[in-house]
Motif scaffolding. Structure first.
Motif, PDB file in Angstrom:
ATOM      1  N   CYS A  96       0.866  -1.282   0.005  1.00 29.22           N
ATOM      2  CA  CYS A  96      -0.107  -0.040  -0.045  1.00 29.22           C
ATOM      3  C   CYS A  96       0.855   1.285   0.160  1.00 29.22           C
ATOM      4  O   CYS A  96       2.149   1.182   0.580  1.00 29.22           O
ATOM      5  N   ASP A  97       0.239   2.331  -0.359  1.00 28.26           N
ATOM      6  CA  ASP A  97       0.871   3.593  -0.379  1.00 28.26           C
ATOM      7  C   ASP A  97       1.268   4.019   1.043  1.00 28.26           C
ATOM      8  O   ASP A  97       0.201   3.838   2.063  1.00 28.26           O
ATOM      9  N   ALA A  98       2.378   4.564   1.426  1.00 28.28           N
ATOM     10  CA  ALA A  98       2.584   5.095   2.698  1.00 28.28           C
ATOM     11  C   ALA A  98       1.909   5.912   3.445  1.00 28.28           C
ATOM     12  O   ALA A  98       1.769   5.958   4.664  1.00 28.28           O
ATOM     13  N   ALA A  99       0.958   6.782   2.619  1.00 26.73           N
ATOM     14  CA  ALA A  99       0.222   7.765   2.944  1.00 26.73           C
ATOM     15  C   ALA A  99      -1.001   7.468   3.750  1.00 26.73           C
ATOM     16  O   ALA A  99      -1.440   8.010   4.748  1.00 26.73           O
ATOM     17  N   ILE A 100      -1.300   5.956   3.526  1.00 28.15           N
ATOM     18  CA  ILE A 100      -2.395   5.339   3.998  1.00 28.15           C
ATOM     19  C   ILE A 100      -2.390   5.189   5.653  1.00 28.15           C
ATOM     20  O   ILE A 100      -3.126   5.444   6.447  1.00 28.15           O
ATOM     21  N   CYS A 101      -0.864   5.283   5.948  1.00 30.76           N
ATOM     22  CA  CYS A 101      -0.614   5.043   7.536  1.00 30.76           C
ATOM     23  C   CYS A 101      -0.116   6.496   8.193  1.00 30.76           C
ATOM     24  O   CYS A 101       0.518   6.363   9.462  1.00 30.76           O
ATOM     25  N   THR A 102      -0.403   7.727   7.473  1.00 32.42           N
ATOM     26  CA  THR A 102      -0.250   8.836   8.168  1.00 32.42           C
ATOM     27  C   THR A 102      -0.580   9.178   9.476  1.00 32.42           C
ATOM     28  O   THR A 102      -0.151   9.940  10.255  1.00 32.42           O
ATOM     29  N   GLN A 103      -1.938   8.712   9.829  1.00 30.51           N
ATOM     30  CA  GLN A 103      -2.481   8.953  11.065  1.00 30.51           C
ATOM     31  C   GLN A 103      -1.997   8.166  12.173  1.00 30.51           C
ATOM     32  O   GLN A 103      -1.967   8.352  13.251  1.00 30.51           O
ATOM     33  N   ILE A 104      -0.781   7.182  12.034  1.00 27.07           N
ATOM     34  CA  ILE A 104      -0.384   6.176  12.948  1.00 27.07           C
ATOM     35  C   ILE A 104       1.027   6.870  13.442  1.00 27.07           C
ATOM     36  O   ILE A 104       1.899   6.978  12.620  1.00 27.07           O
ATOM     37  N   PRO A 105       0.975   7.466  14.621  1.00 30.53           N
ATOM     38  CA  PRO A 105       1.905   8.058  15.225  1.00 30.53           C
ATOM     39  C   PRO A 105       3.320   7.006  15.537  1.00 30.53           C
ATOM     40  O   PRO A 105       3.106   5.773  15.835  1.00 30.53           O
ATOM     41  N   ASP A 106       4.378   7.373  15.095  1.00 28.38           N
ATOM     42  CA  ASP A 106       5.584   6.435  15.398  1.00 28.38           C
ATOM     43  C   ASP A 106       5.369   5.194  14.590  1.00 28.38           C
ATOM     44  O   ASP A 106       5.790   4.110  15.109  1.00 28.38           O
ATOM     45  N   ALA A 107       4.916   5.442  13.435  1.00 27.28           N
ATOM     46  CA  ALA A 107       4.632   4.033  12.637  1.00 27.28           C
ATOM     47  C   ALA A 107       5.979   3.360  12.557  1.00 27.28           C
ATOM     48  O   ALA A 107       5.907   1.735  12.369  1.00 27.28           O
ATOM     49  N   ASP A 108       6.976   3.751  12.147  1.00 30.24           N
ATOM     50  CA  ASP A 108       8.387   3.251  11.954  1.00 30.24           C
ATOM     51  C   ASP A 108       8.725   2.400  13.024  1.00 30.24           C
ATOM     52  O   ASP A 108       9.606   1.524  13.096  1.00 30.24           O
ATOM     53  N   GLU A 109       8.298   2.643  14.218  1.00 31.06           N
ATOM     54  CA  GLU A 109       8.724   2.112  15.571  1.00 31.06           C
ATOM     55  C   GLU A 109       7.988   0.950  15.908  1.00 31.06           C
ATOM     56  O   GLU A 109       8.331   0.073  16.918  1.00 31.06           O
ATOM     57  N   LEU A 110       6.924   0.779  15.226  1.00 26.95           N
ATOM     58  CA  LEU A 110       5.900  -0.663  15.676  1.00 26.95           C
ATOM     59  C   LEU A 110       6.384  -1.773  15.031  1.00 26.95           C
ATOM     60  O   LEU A 110       7.449  -1.778  13.876  1.00 26.95           O
ATOM     61  N   PRO A 111       6.116  -2.846  15.764  1.00 29.41           N
ATOM     62  CA  PRO A 111       6.843  -4.109  15.402  1.00 29.41           C
ATOM     63  C   PRO A 111       6.354  -4.856  14.252  1.00 29.41           C
ATOM     64  O   PRO A 111       5.075  -4.323  13.870  1.00 29.41           O
ATOM     65  N   VAL A 112       7.178  -5.412  13.590  1.00 24.81           N
ATOM     66  CA  VAL A 112       6.671  -6.171  12.303  1.00 24.81           C
ATOM     67  C   VAL A 112       5.383  -7.121  12.728  1.00 24.81           C
ATOM     68  O   VAL A 112       5.547  -7.824  13.875  1.00 24.81           O
ATOM     69  N   GLY A 113       4.370  -7.394  12.099  1.00 29.53           N
ATOM     70  CA  GLY A 113       3.191  -8.056  12.107  1.00 29.53           C
ATOM     71  C   GLY A 113       2.031  -7.198  13.036  1.00 29.53           C
ATOM     72  O   GLY A 113       1.012  -7.747  13.224  1.00 29.53           O
ATOM     73  N   TYR A 114       2.303  -5.935  13.420  1.00 33.95           N
ATOM     74  CA  TYR A 114       1.647  -5.133  13.747  1.00 33.95           C
ATOM     75  C   TYR A 114       0.236  -4.693  13.052  1.00 33.95           C
ATOM     76  O   TYR A 114       0.446  -4.522  11.679  1.00 33.95           O
ATOM     77  N   LEU A 115      -1.056  -5.171  13.563  1.00 29.85           N
ATOM     78  CA  LEU A 115      -2.141  -5.017  12.635  1.00 29.85           C
ATOM     79  C   LEU A 115      -3.146  -3.905  13.336  1.00 29.85           C
ATOM     80  O   LEU A 115      -3.404  -3.773  14.363  1.00 29.85           O
ATOM     81  N   THR A 116      -3.640  -3.179  12.306  1.00 26.20           N
ATOM     82  CA  THR A 116      -4.321  -2.084  13.126  1.00 26.20           C
ATOM     83  C   THR A 116      -5.394  -1.416  11.821  1.00 26.20           C
ATOM     84  O   THR A 116      -5.206  -1.824  10.758  1.00 26.20           O
ATOM     85  N   GLU A 117      -6.143  -0.548  12.472  1.00 27.31           N
ATOM     86  CA  GLU A 117      -6.910   0.254  11.534  1.00 27.31           C
ATOM     87  C   GLU A 117      -6.586   1.493  11.129  1.00 27.31           C
ATOM     88  O   GLU A 117      -6.298   2.156  12.259  1.00 27.31           O
ATOM     89  N   VAL A 118      -7.175   2.250   9.930  1.00 27.98           N
ATOM     90  CA  VAL A 118      -6.975   3.592   9.636  1.00 27.98           C
ATOM     91  C   VAL A 118      -8.479   3.892   9.588  1.00 27.98           C
ATOM     92  O   VAL A 118      -9.178   3.311   8.810  1.00 27.98           O
ATOM     93  N   HIS A 119      -8.771   5.397   9.487  1.00 31.09           N
ATOM     94  CA  HIS A 119     -10.199   5.774   9.487  1.00 31.09           C
ATOM     95  C   HIS A 119     -10.350   6.763   8.221  1.00 31.09           C
ATOM     96  O   HIS A 119     -10.787   7.829   8.978  1.00 31.09           O
ATOM     97  N   ALA A 120     -10.195   6.497   7.225  1.00 26.77           N
ATOM     98  CA  ALA A 120     -10.158   7.664   6.164  1.00 26.77           C
ATOM     99  C   ALA A 120     -11.874   8.077   6.181  1.00 26.77           C
ATOM    100  O   ALA A 120     -12.065   9.234   5.740  1.00 26.77           O
ATOM    101  N   VAL A 121     -12.745   7.097   6.225  1.00 30.07           N
ATOM    102  CA  VAL A 121     -14.205   7.617   5.815  1.00 30.07           C
ATOM    103  C   VAL A 121     -14.590   8.379   7.182  1.00 30.07           C
ATOM    104  O   VAL A 121     -15.105   9.428   6.783  1.00 30.07           O
ATOM    105  N   ALA A 122     -14.238   8.062   8.607  1.00 33.23           N
ATOM    106  CA  ALA A 122     -14.682   8.830   9.710  1.00 33.23           C
ATOM    107  C   ALA A 122     -13.809  10.224   9.422  1.00 33.23           C
ATOM    108  O   ALA A 122     -14.282  11.228   9.909  1.00 33.23           O
TER     109      ALA A 122
END
Length: 390
Positions: A203-229
């Motif tokens: 995916c485009d890295a822009a989809i994860c811009t709302q995740i703070p410190d995204a680079d620091e999260l571990p491999v395998g980390y699963l979460t949601e982002v809220h473009a519609v909201a």
């Protein structure tokens, strides 16, 4: 995935679910075999006549899949009416509700307005579901102030209510891999009994811009982002700003939901996200189970919601717990109108109040975000403000 042991639906409900599943399968085929999870969630919840919120099944209360605060107690709607009455001195005496469900919140709100002499001009309900609108019209037939809309207007001054609205908006799923973030969508499986499955793609890295410190999260980390909201919040802010410019009076939106500020939402220990499904008061994690017959939700990232409002030049007036908000808005005073000696009337209300404000129940899990333009909240409502934590 572990086989779920849940109540068996009636034949007609199962047939409706199978029809929706086929519609989703057709949609996947039309999009080269893959759709974003947000598209799947949109169809599962809102596909005309078949989606969870647009179909005819009972959703709320003891016969439904979950219970909301308005369904628990009339105290909830009455408390919101009491606060709105104070805000009407700075705005027009109008209300707009999103996600009105059965209409119970509107009924309790308008009943309190009648009892307390709160003048209200219009109570707008934005409702896309014809089936839900029919239920609301029946419940609210004695309140001529109610007007139904099919979409958000361009401008509005007054008080906007959204109880458990943001959590029902489609989310995108993302997972961190050794090569970066990927988006998890829905594809077809080679199993007639379970034809839908998760499928990842870059995916485009822009989809994860709302995740703070995204680079620091571990491999395998699963979460949601809220473009519609996020989009909804921007539209809401634009509507309130336009209403303020048009009328010279302010407006405020009160959004009540379960969720966290971003630093808690995207905590390293919350490694599997917050997506959850509700079916007949059973909570489980499988969004592909009986599409159309179960609710699918995710917790709200309140930091992202507040940021979207701020970027549209709206003010964040307050962010607090449901307990603090309801207590400072006068819910205990409303309960005190009923004498404890009237045991049959008092005890159910007192028990419901306890569920609404207890930290072990809804009091802490649910948060209240108030955004606005040209409006100030009463000083006592700021005693529990946690805006600094956003």
């Amino acid at each position: 995935m572990q086989k779920l042991s849940l109540p068996i639906p009636a034949p007609e409900a199962l047939a409706a679910s199978q029809a929706l599943q086929q519609l989703i399968i057709d949609d996947i085929r039309q999009h080269q075999g893959w759709i974003p999870f947000s598209r799947y969630m949109e169809l599962a919840l809102y596909a005309p006549d078949l989606g969870y919120y647009s179909g005819g099944a009972t959703k709320l209360g003891k016969d439904g899949d979950f219970t909301t605060a308005p369904e628990m107690s009339a105290l909830f709607g009455a408390t919101l009416a009491t606060l709105a009455g104070k805000l009407f001195t700075q705005s027009t005496a109008q209300v707009m509700e999103f996600g009105a469900g059965t209409g119970k919140l509107a009924k309790d709100f308008l009943t309190e307005c009648q009892l307390s002499g709160i003048a209200i001009e219009r109570y707008f309900i934005v409702e896309l579901s014809g089936e839900l609108r029919a239920r609301q019209e029946d419940l609210l037939k004695d309140f001529p102030q109610v007007v139904w809309l099919q979409q958000m207007p361009a401008a509005f001054s007054g008080v906007v209510l959204g109880n458990e609205v943001l959590d029902a908006m489609p989310v995108d799923l993302v997972r961190k891999t050794a090569d970066g973030w990927c988006e998890i969508g829905v594809a077809l499986a080679d199993d007639a009994a379970a034809p839908l499955q998760y499928c990842e793609r870059a995916c485009d890295a822009a989809i994860c811009t709302q995740i703070p410190d995204a680079d620091e999260l571990p491999v395998g980390y699963l979460t949601e982002v809220h473009a519609v909201a996020n989009g909804f919040m921007r539209s809401l802010a634009q509507m309130l700003n336009a209403g303020c410019a048009e009328t010279g009076k302010g407006g405020a939106a009160i959004l009540i939901d379960y969720g966290f500020p971003a630093h808690e939402y995207y905590h390293p220990q919350r490694s599997q996200g917050s997506l959850m499904c509700h079916y007949r008061h059973h909570a489980h994690p499988d969004p592909f189970y009986l599409p159309g017959l179960q609710d699918i939700t995710a917790h709200v990232d309140f930091t992202a919601m507040a940021r979207a409002a701020l970027e549209e030049n709206l003010c964040v007036l307050s962010y607090t717990s449901q307990a603090g908000f309801l207590l400072e808005s006068g819910i205990a005073d409303i309960l005190s109108r009923t004498s404890p000696e009237e045991v049959k009337a008092y005890l159910p209300q007192a028990n419901a109040l306890q569920k609404l404000i207890s930290p072990a129940e809804m009091g802490e899990l649910f948060k209240v975000l108030v955004i606005g333009s040209g409006v100030d909240l009463p000083d006592n409502l700021l005693r529990h403000d946690r805006s600094h934590r956003l």
